[in-house]
Design an enzyme around this catalytic site. Structure first.
Site, PDB file in Angstrom:
ATOM      1  N   GLY A  94       0.795  -1.228   0.000  1.00 27.04           N
ATOM      2  CA  GLY A  94       0.000   0.000   0.000  1.00 27.04           C
ATOM      3  C   GLY A  94       0.825   1.274   0.000  1.00 27.04           C
ATOM      4  N   HIS A 101      10.057   6.262   3.076  1.00 28.58           N
ATOM      5  CA  HIS A 101       9.719   6.958   4.325  1.00 28.58           C
ATOM      6  C   HIS A 101       9.350   5.943   5.383  1.00 28.58           C
ATOM      7  CE1 HIS A 101       6.095   6.550   1.849  1.00 28.58           C
ATOM      8  NE2 HIS A 101       5.440   6.374   2.984  1.00 28.58           N
TER       9      HIS A 101
HETATM   10  P1  5GP Z   1       2.493   5.289   2.498  1.00 29.09           P
HETATM   11  O1  5GP Z   1       1.062   4.875   2.306  1.00 29.09           O
HETATM   12  O2  5GP Z   1       3.168   5.615   1.187  1.00 29.09           O
HETATM   13  O3  5GP Z   1       3.286   4.363   3.349  1.00 29.09           O
HETATM   14  O4  5GP Z   1       2.423   6.629   3.346  1.00 29.09           O
HETATM   15  C1  5GP Z   1       2.273   7.895   2.795  1.00 29.09           C
HETATM   16  C2  5GP Z   1       1.837   8.810   3.921  1.00 29.09           C
HETATM   17  O5  5GP Z   1       2.061  10.129   3.504  1.00 29.09           O
HETATM   18  C3  5GP Z   1       0.355   8.691   4.278  1.00 29.09           C
HETATM   19  O6  5GP Z   1       0.227   8.321   5.642  1.00 29.09           O
HETATM   20  C4  5GP Z   1      -0.203  10.078   3.985  1.00 29.09           C
HETATM   21  O7  5GP Z   1      -1.132  10.495   4.957  1.00 29.09           O
HETATM   22  C5  5GP Z   1       1.037  10.949   4.005  1.00 29.09           C
HETATM   23  N1  5GP Z   1       0.977  12.100   3.113  1.00 29.09           N
HETATM   24  C6  5GP Z   1       0.651  12.095   1.792  1.00 29.09           C
HETATM   25  N2  5GP Z   1       0.756  13.333   1.289  1.00 29.09           N
HETATM   26  C7  5GP Z   1       1.173  14.132   2.307  1.00 29.09           C
HETATM   27  C8  5GP Z   1       1.462  15.527   2.387  1.00 29.09           C
HETATM   28  O8  5GP Z   1       1.368  16.296   1.429  1.00 29.09           O
HETATM   29  N3  5GP Z   1       1.840  16.004   3.619  1.00 29.09           N
HETATM   30  C9  5GP Z   1       1.976  15.190   4.699  1.00 29.09           C
HETATM   31  N4  5GP Z   1       2.364  15.756   5.853  1.00 29.09           N
HETATM   32  N5  5GP Z   1       1.709  13.866   4.645  1.00 29.09           N
HETATM   33  C10 5GP Z   1       1.314  13.346   3.462  1.00 29.09           C
END
Ligand code: 5GP
Ligand code: ZN
Length: 115
Positions: A94, A101
């Site tokens: 996901g 990150h």
């Molecule tokens: P992934 O699903 O890729 O592991 O996590 C991506 C995370 O980035 C998600 O928890 C989402 O809420 C966060 N996220 C996405 N876009 C932004 C943004 O523009 N600013 C911040 N602070 N968080 C973001």
């Protein structure tokens, strides 16, 4: 990297609530927190995901990520109560942002990871 949200946050083209920043990493509040503490720790080098870690120097960033995690967990008061580190790699996990990150999640009792 063009069109990468996290590179834009690193370059201050998009605002974020930064909690730690140094030469190697930036850490900021997740936009959609799933717990009282939900911070993203992001290497300043554009590495797409865990499978994109190639060069020896890339691992310097991972070391710095975990140093930042320890510092932030202490500052947030969750170093003893505990927390979870999550790294999603590619689609089955996901991953939505293709810049590696690490989620630092805590501040409450977390459920077991069943999936
Ligand atoms: P992934 O699903 O890729 O592991 O996590 C991506 C995370 O980035 C998600 O928890 C989402 O809420 C966060 N996220 C996405 N876009 C932004 C943004 O523009 N600013 C911040 N602070 N968080 C973001
Ligand atoms: Zn990026």
């Amino acid at each position: 990297m063009d069109n990468c949200i996290f590179c834009k946050i690193i370059n201050k083209e998009i605002p974020s609530k930064i909690v730690l920043e140094n030469e190697h990493v930036i850490a900021f509040e997740d936009l959609n927190p799933v717990a009282p503490v939900h911070i993203l720790i992001v290497p300043k080098k554009h590495i797409s995901d865990a499978m994109d870690l190639e060069e020896v120097t890339d691992y310097t960033y991972i070391k710095e990520v975990f140093k930042a995690i320890r510092k932030i967990a202490t500052e947030k008061g969750i170093s003893e109560s505990g927390f979870r580190i999550v790294n999603n790699c590619k689609s089955d996990a996901g991953q939505t942002v293709e810049h590696i990150h690490f989620h630092l999640i805590g501040g409450k009792q977390l459920g077991k990871m069943v999936d």
